[in-house]
Design a protein around this motif. Structure first.
Motif, PDB file in Angstrom:
ATOM      1  N   PHE A 225     -73.416  -9.879 -55.601  1.00 16.75           N
ATOM      2  CA  PHE A 225     -74.115 -10.522 -54.493  1.00 16.75           C
ATOM      3  C   PHE A 225     -75.494 -11.066 -54.853  1.00 16.75           C
ATOM      4  O   PHE A 225     -75.874 -12.125 -54.427  1.00 16.75           O
TER       5      PHE A 225
ATOM      6  N   LEU B 156     -77.733 -12.961 -56.651  1.00 17.08           N
ATOM      7  CA  LEU B 156     -77.741 -14.022 -57.651  1.00 17.08           C
ATOM      8  C   LEU B 156     -79.125 -14.659 -57.662  1.00 17.08           C
ATOM      9  O   LEU B 156     -79.944 -14.434 -56.784  1.00 17.08           O
TER      10      LEU B 156
ATOM     11  N   SER C 102     -81.865 -17.298 -57.122  1.00 14.57           N
ATOM     12  CA  SER C 102     -82.176 -18.481 -56.332  1.00 14.57           C
ATOM     13  C   SER C 102     -83.525 -19.014 -56.801  1.00 14.57           C
ATOM     14  O   SER C 102     -84.213 -18.362 -57.590  1.00 14.57           O
ATOM     15  N   ASP C 103     -83.881 -20.216 -56.321  1.00 17.53           N
ATOM     16  CA  ASP C 103     -85.175 -20.755 -56.744  1.00 17.53           C
ATOM     17  C   ASP C 103     -86.335 -20.160 -55.953  1.00 17.53           C
ATOM     18  O   ASP C 103     -87.485 -20.394 -56.267  1.00 17.53           O
TER      19      ASP C 103
ATOM     20  N   PHE D 112     -80.196 -17.765 -43.538  1.00 13.14           N
ATOM     21  CA  PHE D 112     -81.042 -18.323 -44.609  1.00 13.14           C
ATOM     22  C   PHE D 112     -81.337 -17.248 -45.656  1.00 13.14           C
ATOM     23  O   PHE D 112     -81.156 -17.459 -46.861  1.00 13.14           O
ATOM     24  N   ILE D 113     -81.731 -16.054 -45.179  1.00 12.82           N
ATOM     25  CA  ILE D 113     -82.052 -14.958 -46.114  1.00 12.82           C
ATOM     26  C   ILE D 113     -80.798 -14.541 -46.893  1.00 12.82           C
ATOM     27  O   ILE D 113     -80.833 -14.374 -48.108  1.00 12.82           O
TER      28      ILE D 113
ATOM     29  N   ILE E 215     -79.956 -16.980 -49.586  1.00 15.86           N
ATOM     30  CA  ILE E 215     -80.826 -16.815 -50.766  1.00 15.86           C
ATOM     31  C   ILE E 215     -80.301 -15.648 -51.610  1.00 15.86           C
ATOM     32  O   ILE E 215     -80.206 -15.735 -52.835  1.00 15.86           O
ATOM     33  N   LEU E 216     -79.897 -14.563 -50.904  1.00 15.21           N
ATOM     34  CA  LEU E 216     -79.339 -13.406 -51.619  1.00 15.21           C
ATOM     35  C   LEU E 216     -78.077 -13.771 -52.392  1.00 15.21           C
ATOM     36  O   LEU E 216     -77.800 -13.221 -53.452  1.00 15.21           O
ATOM     37  N   LEU E 217     -77.317 -14.712 -51.843  1.00 13.77           N
ATOM     38  CA  LEU E 217     -76.068 -15.109 -52.494  1.00 13.77           C
ATOM     39  C   LEU E 217     -76.284 -16.168 -53.576  1.00 13.77           C
ATOM     40  O   LEU E 217     -75.330 -16.688 -54.135  1.00 13.77           O
ATOM     41  N   GLY E 218     -77.535 -16.513 -53.831  1.00 14.00           N
ATOM     42  CA  GLY E 218     -77.825 -17.384 -54.966  1.00 14.00           C
ATOM     43  C   GLY E 218     -77.967 -18.859 -54.649  1.00 14.00           C
ATOM     44  O   GLY E 218     -78.090 -19.674 -55.561  1.00 14.00           O
ATOM     45  N   PHE E 219     -77.968 -19.237 -53.370  1.00 19.16           N
ATOM     46  CA  PHE E 219     -78.178 -20.644 -53.038  1.00 19.16           C
ATOM     47  C   PHE E 219     -79.656 -20.987 -53.217  1.00 19.16           C
ATOM     48  O   PHE E 219     -80.521 -20.102 -53.105  1.00 19.16           O
ATOM     49  N   THR E 220     -79.938 -22.256 -53.454  1.00 21.72           N
ATOM     50  CA  THR E 220     -81.332 -22.675 -53.568  1.00 21.72           C
ATOM     51  C   THR E 220     -81.960 -22.690 -52.166  1.00 21.72           C
ATOM     52  O   THR E 220     -81.236 -22.611 -51.158  1.00 21.72           O
TER      53      THR E 220
END
Lengths: 117, 394
Positions: A3, A5, A7-8, B143-144, B147-152
């Motif tokens: 889970f 990962l 992010s920027d 949104f949070i 972010i946790l799942l690796g999206f920008t």
């Protein structure tokens, strides 16, 4: 881990942005609420003044109060939606309701008539 | 004889059939398109948009059709090509997609929404605006989680806005911040909006007591015509000055509403509500569907977006209900907390759900008009949330 990962932006930044975001939405809509309240208060004040001004000249002649006839209801009371009901049947239903309630048809407002199958 | 065979063989290799089996993902997307068409036509899930989106999905995944070129749009995003190049080199759906990318269609849809919306319930009970704000909780929770799942950040903001339950806003923000996710986000947003009668009731029953659900609310005060005319002008000035990035959405929403209320532009109001709305809905649906090109749509990210979208809707419902409960306590039982869940825009579906649940608890309960207040407040709330995210990441 699956889970977490990369992010920027960091999770702390995301939390900060979220708190700020929801605070801004609340602040904007709270201010809007205040504006609406002020607007309605101003408008209701304006309304109160108008009838008072209109009542003043009417008070001067003070005629003998005649028995006031009830003003006629306006000709139309909105539009009606018919679902699987022919016009003639709808007219009959509305007439029956008006007769039962002992009210003129143009004082009643029918929103829709639907056939229950 | 050999030339006939050559012609037939050329025809075969030029046809989409020869390419259909070279990439299995196109076949999967054709099946997905048919599934979406089934949901739209048979199950009536937001059919006005879903049928168009599904057909766009079908058209864009038919090999050889050349209606939409994602690589062309990559260059537009990278500023190596402009809209002029799209007009010269693009297919039909590329050209229609300019309206999405430039933010024209969502804004015009908002014009129609404004012309169809009666802000009367909101004006008669301005506290509804608070419920419309609380129901944006899902935007920020999603949104949070994104972010946790690796999206920008840009992608997470676009995914989060699904929680606003407002299709045009989601499309507007995503086309600006993360156009590569547009198809998945639009499909998730519209599918969940259609599923609101299934998603919200269990949460509503879990978070409220029977006594709270039975609460009958006082009749709303009548709102004068002048108030209704002044409202869109004030909102446009105030909200756009506060968050200029909301100007296209709020500006069009309020212009449409002014057409409706001012009483001298009935023809324009009628056009905005019907003809214009229908035309833009066709263009928007088909061009958003076109972005679901197999190679970009069939990814693990799409599954994550679908899951996050569902969570966003749930959190938004929870946010509205929790503030509804607080208002119930503060007003000593004058506000039914069920109207809080209607703060998730999705006009008028969410308000109808509040009405149905209220009547289940107390058959003499009529919450529809009370729930319409938070419902239309949610439209403004989600536009403000989108404006904030656009200002932050745009």
């Amino acid at each position: 881990m699956f889970f977490i990962l990369k992010s920027d932006i960091s999770i702390l930044e995301a939390l900060g942005y979220s708190l700020l975001g929801i605070a801004i939405v609340f602040a904007a809509l709270l201010l809007l609420m205040a504006i609406i309240k002020i607007q309605s208060a101003l408008m209701s004040k304006g309304k109160e003044k108008k009838p008072a001004a209109a009542a003043a000249p009417a008070a001067a002649p003070a005629p003998a109060a005649p028995a006031q006839a009830k003003p006629a209801a306006p000709g139309s009371a909105g539009e009606i939606k018919l679902y699987d009901v022919p016009d003639k049947t709808a007219a009959m239903i509305m007439a029956i309701v008006a007769d039962t309630l002992k009210k003129p048809l143009n004082e009643l407002r029918f929103k829709s008539i639907k056939e229950v199958k | 004889m050999s030339s006939v065979i050559d012609i037939l063989s050329n025809l075969w290799f030029d046809s989409g059939f020869s390419n259909l089996f070279t990439d299995w993902r196109s076949l999967v997307m054709i099946v997905v398109a048919c599934g979406l068409l089934y949901l739209g036509i048979v199950k009536k899930f937001e059919p006005l948009l879903l049928v168009g989106i599904a057909f766009g999905t079908l058209l864009t995944n038919l090999p050889g059709a050349g209606l939409y070129h994602p690589e062309l749009w990559d260059e537009v995003i990278a500023h190596t090509k402009g809209y002029g190049d799209v007009l010269r080199e693009g297919g039909l759906l590329d050209i229609l997609y300019i309206g999405v990318k430039a933010g024209i269609y969502p804004s015009l849809i908002f014009l129609g929404v404004g012309a169809m919306t009666d802000f009367g319930p909101l004006l008669s009970n301005p506290k509804s605006l608070l419920l419309g704000s609380a129901a944006q909780l899902g935007v920020y929770c999603a949104f949070i989680l994104a972010i946790l799942l690796g999206f920008t950040g840009n992608q997470a903001a676009s995914i989060g806005i699904i929680g606003g339950a407002d299709g045009p806003t989601a499309i507007f923000l995503t086309s600006k911040l993360a156009p590569e996710l547009l198809g998945a986000i639009a499909i998730a947003a519209y599918s969940y909006m259609a599923l609101i009668p299934l998603i919200q009731p269990p949460i509503m029953r879990a978070l409220t007591t029977k006594k709270e659900r039975e609460t009958k609310m006082e009749q709303l005060r009548p709102v004068s015509k002048a108030e209704k005319i002044v409202f869109p002008i004030i909102v446009a000035i105030f909200v756009i000055l506060l968050l200029p990035s909301t100007a296209p959405l709020i500006g069009c929403l309020m212009l449409g509403n002014l057409f409706r209320e001012c009483g001298v532009t009935d023809r324009l109001s009628d056009t905005a509500q019907n003809a214009l709305m229908n035309i833009v809905t066709i263009f928007l649906g088909v061009s958003v569907g076109a972005t679901t090109v197999a190679a970009r749509f069939l990814t693990f990210d799409t599954l994550k977006i679908v899951l996050l979208g569902l969570l966003a809707f749930c959190f938004s419902t929870v946010g509205g209900l929790l503030l509804g409960k607080v208002m119930y306590k503060v007003t000593k039982g004058k506000i039914n907390p069920l109207i809080g869940s209607a703060g998730v825009s999705a006009v008028p579906m969410a308000a109808r759900v509040s009405q149905v649940e209220g009547q289940k608890a107390n058959p003499s309960n009529f919450l529809l008009m009370h729930a319409m207040g938070p419902n239309v407040a949610g439209v403004i709330g989600s536009a403000v949330a989108a404006g904030f995210l656009l200002a932050l990441f745009g």
